[in-house]
Design a protein around this motif. Sequence first.
Motif, mmCIF file in Angstrom:
data_model
loop_
_atom_site.group_PDB
_atom_site.id
_atom_site.type_symbol
_atom_site.label_atom_id
_atom_site.label_comp_id
_atom_site.label_asym_id
_atom_site.label_seq_id
_atom_site.Cartn_x
_atom_site.Cartn_y
_atom_site.Cartn_z
ATOM 1 N N MET A 291 -27.190 13.480 1.341
ATOM 2 C CA MET A 291 -27.519 12.097 1.643
ATOM 3 C C MET A 291 -26.340 11.418 0.809
ATOM 4 O O MET A 291 -26.330 11.521 -0.251
ATOM 5 C CB MET A 291 -28.789 11.617 1.198
ATOM 6 N N GLN A 292 -25.524 10.573 1.302
ATOM 7 C CA GLN A 292 -24.518 10.081 0.619
ATOM 8 C C GLN A 292 -24.883 8.878 0.286
ATOM 9 O O GLN A 292 -25.760 8.156 0.734
ATOM 10 C CB GLN A 292 -23.128 9.825 1.869
ATOM 11 N N PRO A 293 -24.290 8.396 -0.866
ATOM 12 C CA PRO A 293 -24.891 7.007 -1.461
ATOM 13 C C PRO A 293 -24.610 5.897 -0.599
ATOM 14 O O PRO A 293 -23.665 5.666 0.417
ATOM 15 C CB PRO A 293 -23.596 7.013 -2.551
ATOM 16 N N VAL A 294 -25.674 4.999 -0.561
ATOM 17 C CA VAL A 294 -25.475 3.788 -0.011
ATOM 18 C C VAL A 294 -25.084 2.571 -0.517
ATOM 19 O O VAL A 294 -25.070 1.405 0.211
ATOM 20 C CB VAL A 294 -26.841 3.461 1.015
ATOM 21 N N VAL A 295 -24.665 2.790 -1.763
ATOM 22 C CA VAL A 295 -24.165 1.487 -2.515
ATOM 23 C C VAL A 295 -22.750 1.427 -2.432
ATOM 24 O O VAL A 295 -21.940 2.293 -2.435
ATOM 25 C CB VAL A 295 -24.475 1.995 -4.238
ATOM 26 N N PRO A 296 -22.507 0.410 -1.718
ATOM 27 C CA PRO A 296 -20.907 0.158 -1.712
ATOM 28 C C PRO A 296 -20.066 -0.055 -3.091
ATOM 29 O O PRO A 296 -20.423 -0.750 -3.866
ATOM 30 C CB PRO A 296 -20.803 -1.189 -0.820
ATOM 31 N N ILE A 297 -19.034 0.715 -2.901
ATOM 32 C CA ILE A 297 -18.185 0.592 -4.161
ATOM 33 C C ILE A 297 -16.751 0.086 -3.696
ATOM 34 O O ILE A 297 -16.010 0.845 -2.887
ATOM 35 C CB ILE A 297 -18.017 2.041 -5.038
ATOM 36 N N ASP A 298 -16.207 -0.979 -4.161
ATOM 37 C CA ASP A 298 -15.122 -1.413 -4.008
ATOM 38 C C ASP A 298 -14.189 -1.235 -5.255
ATOM 39 O O ASP A 298 -14.680 -1.693 -6.281
ATOM 40 C CB ASP A 298 -15.136 -3.044 -3.662
ATOM 41 N N VAL A 299 -13.030 -0.861 -4.966
ATOM 42 C CA VAL A 299 -12.202 -0.414 -5.994
ATOM 43 C C VAL A 299 -10.912 -1.222 -6.130
ATOM 44 O O VAL A 299 -10.020 -1.281 -4.900
ATOM 45 C CB VAL A 299 -11.681 0.926 -5.977
ATOM 46 N N ASP A 300 -10.654 -2.054 -6.899
ATOM 47 C CA ASP A 300 -9.397 -2.813 -7.075
ATOM 48 C C ASP A 300 -8.289 -1.887 -7.308
ATOM 49 O O ASP A 300 -8.054 -1.156 -8.524
ATOM 50 C CB ASP A 300 -9.600 -3.818 -8.001
ATOM 51 N N GLU A 301 -7.184 -1.706 -6.480
ATOM 52 C CA GLU A 301 -6.258 -0.965 -6.525
ATOM 53 C C GLU A 301 -5.331 -1.247 -7.660
ATOM 54 O O GLU A 301 -4.586 -0.067 -8.320
ATOM 55 C CB GLU A 301 -5.307 -0.904 -5.419
ATOM 56 N N LEU A 302 -5.203 -2.484 -8.039
ATOM 57 C CA LEU A 302 -4.260 -2.957 -9.200
ATOM 58 C C LEU A 302 -4.936 -2.772 -10.641
ATOM 59 O O LEU A 302 -4.334 -1.904 -11.418
ATOM 60 C CB LEU A 302 -3.993 -4.305 -9.230
ATOM 61 N N SER A 303 -6.023 -2.891 -10.692
ATOM 62 C CA SER A 303 -6.750 -2.777 -12.050
ATOM 63 C C SER A 303 -7.624 -1.382 -12.111
ATOM 64 O O SER A 303 -7.728 -1.138 -13.234
ATOM 65 C CB SER A 303 -7.844 -4.133 -12.266
ATOM 66 N N GLY A 304 -8.042 -0.927 -10.912
ATOM 67 C CA GLY A 304 -8.858 0.354 -11.088
ATOM 68 C C GLY A 304 -10.295 -0.205 -11.358
ATOM 69 O O GLY A 304 -11.162 0.626 -11.300
ATOM 70 N N ILE A 305 -10.639 -1.244 -11.209
ATOM 71 C CA ILE A 305 -12.182 -1.923 -11.620
ATOM 72 C C ILE A 305 -12.636 -1.723 -10.420
ATOM 73 O O ILE A 305 -12.500 -1.966 -8.991
ATOM 74 C CB ILE A 305 -12.060 -3.167 -11.975
ATOM 75 N N TRP A 306 -13.956 -0.893 -10.469
ATOM 76 C CA TRP A 306 -14.921 -0.717 -9.638
ATOM 77 C C TRP A 306 -16.057 -1.914 -9.519
ATOM 78 O O TRP A 306 -16.618 -2.188 -10.325
ATOM 79 C CB TRP A 306 -15.820 0.789 -9.771
ATOM 80 N N ARG A 307 -16.390 -2.158 -8.344
ATOM 81 C CA ARG A 307 -17.396 -3.260 -8.095
ATOM 82 C C ARG A 307 -18.426 -2.848 -6.900
ATOM 83 O O ARG A 307 -18.114 -2.316 -6.249
ATOM 84 C CB ARG A 307 -16.895 -4.431 -7.633
ATOM 85 N N THR A 308 -19.755 -3.334 -7.294
ATOM 86 C CA THR A 308 -20.621 -3.189 -6.425
ATOM 87 C C THR A 308 -21.386 -4.242 -6.219
ATOM 88 O O THR A 308 -21.802 -4.857 -7.502
ATOM 89 C CB THR A 308 -21.790 -1.931 -6.703
ATOM 90 N N ASP A 309 -21.789 -4.842 -5.265
ATOM 91 C CA ASP A 309 -22.419 -6.127 -5.113
ATOM 92 C C ASP A 309 -21.544 -7.321 -5.686
ATOM 93 O O ASP A 309 -22.153 -8.266 -6.445
ATOM 94 C CB ASP A 309 -23.668 -6.064 -5.657
ATOM 95 N N GLY A 310 -20.475 -7.146 -5.998
ATOM 96 C CA GLY A 310 -19.677 -7.872 -6.349
ATOM 97 C C GLY A 310 -19.429 -7.945 -8.118
ATOM 98 O O GLY A 310 -18.669 -8.684 -8.731
ATOM 99 N N LEU A 311 -20.130 -6.981 -8.576
ATOM 100 C CA LEU A 311 -20.070 -7.002 -10.083
ATOM 101 C C LEU A 311 -19.262 -5.744 -10.597
ATOM 102 O O LEU A 311 -19.552 -4.594 -10.099
ATOM 103 C CB LEU A 311 -21.693 -6.681 -10.513
ATOM 104 N N PRO A 312 -18.740 -5.860 -11.877
ATOM 105 C CA PRO A 312 -17.971 -4.698 -12.158
ATOM 106 C C PRO A 312 -18.927 -3.619 -12.642
ATOM 107 O O PRO A 312 -19.765 -3.690 -13.223
ATOM 108 C CB PRO A 312 -17.170 -5.241 -13.250
ATOM 109 N N MET A 313 -18.553 -2.362 -12.242
ATOM 110 C CA MET A 313 -19.273 -0.908 -12.473
ATOM 111 C C MET A 313 -18.615 0.065 -13.316
ATOM 112 O O MET A 313 -17.361 -0.117 -13.304
ATOM 113 C CB MET A 313 -19.895 -0.541 -11.314
ATOM 114 N N VAL A 314 -19.451 0.870 -13.812
ATOM 115 C CA VAL A 314 -18.859 1.937 -14.461
ATOM 116 C C VAL A 314 -19.658 3.245 -14.038
ATOM 117 O O VAL A 314 -20.808 3.321 -13.918
ATOM 118 C CB VAL A 314 -19.016 1.932 -15.965
#
Length: 172
Positions: A1-24
């Motif tokens: 099963m693949q994760p269903v949590v969307p991860i958006d990666v900012d190409e400039l900063s490398g910051i990952w976000r899920t639900d609009g919040l920065p993640m690690v």
Amino acid sequence: MQPVVPIDVDELSGIWRTDGLPMVYLPRHFLVNNHLAVEAALGREAYRAILRPATAKSAAEWCEAQVRDKGLDREATVRHYFQRLSQRGWGQFSIDVLDVAGRRGSISLRNSIFALEAGQQRRQLVCYMFEGFVTGAFSFLLGLADPTAVDCEETYCACDGRHDRCRFKFAA
């Protein structure tokens, strides 16, 4: 099963976000080993006293952001919060009782990262970190400004060898 949590990666900063919040993203053993090291250094009750308000604040802030960004009602937001925690690998949370009028409830947790890592060698409750998650989410649901108005207790833990899940009861 693949994760269903969307991860958006900012190409400039490398910051990952899920639900609009920065993640690690980090290995589970890193989090668990650090948790155990801090508990050993401070003592269980001192660490618990630090964790609860910090994790409660985080839970309430996450819920507030979801209401603002997704337009969910408060109860749907709380349910979404525990679903997201489950999808992020903390374990599988299920809301057993959510009695808003009675200001109480209970949540079960299967496959908690702390219970799995501790194994059955520990005969004490090890998932107390989640008590703050519960108090923050429930105080948000009730519209309480102070999460300490909600009492939550891990009543049993899967690492004790007698239960297949952890259980948390809460009330305001």
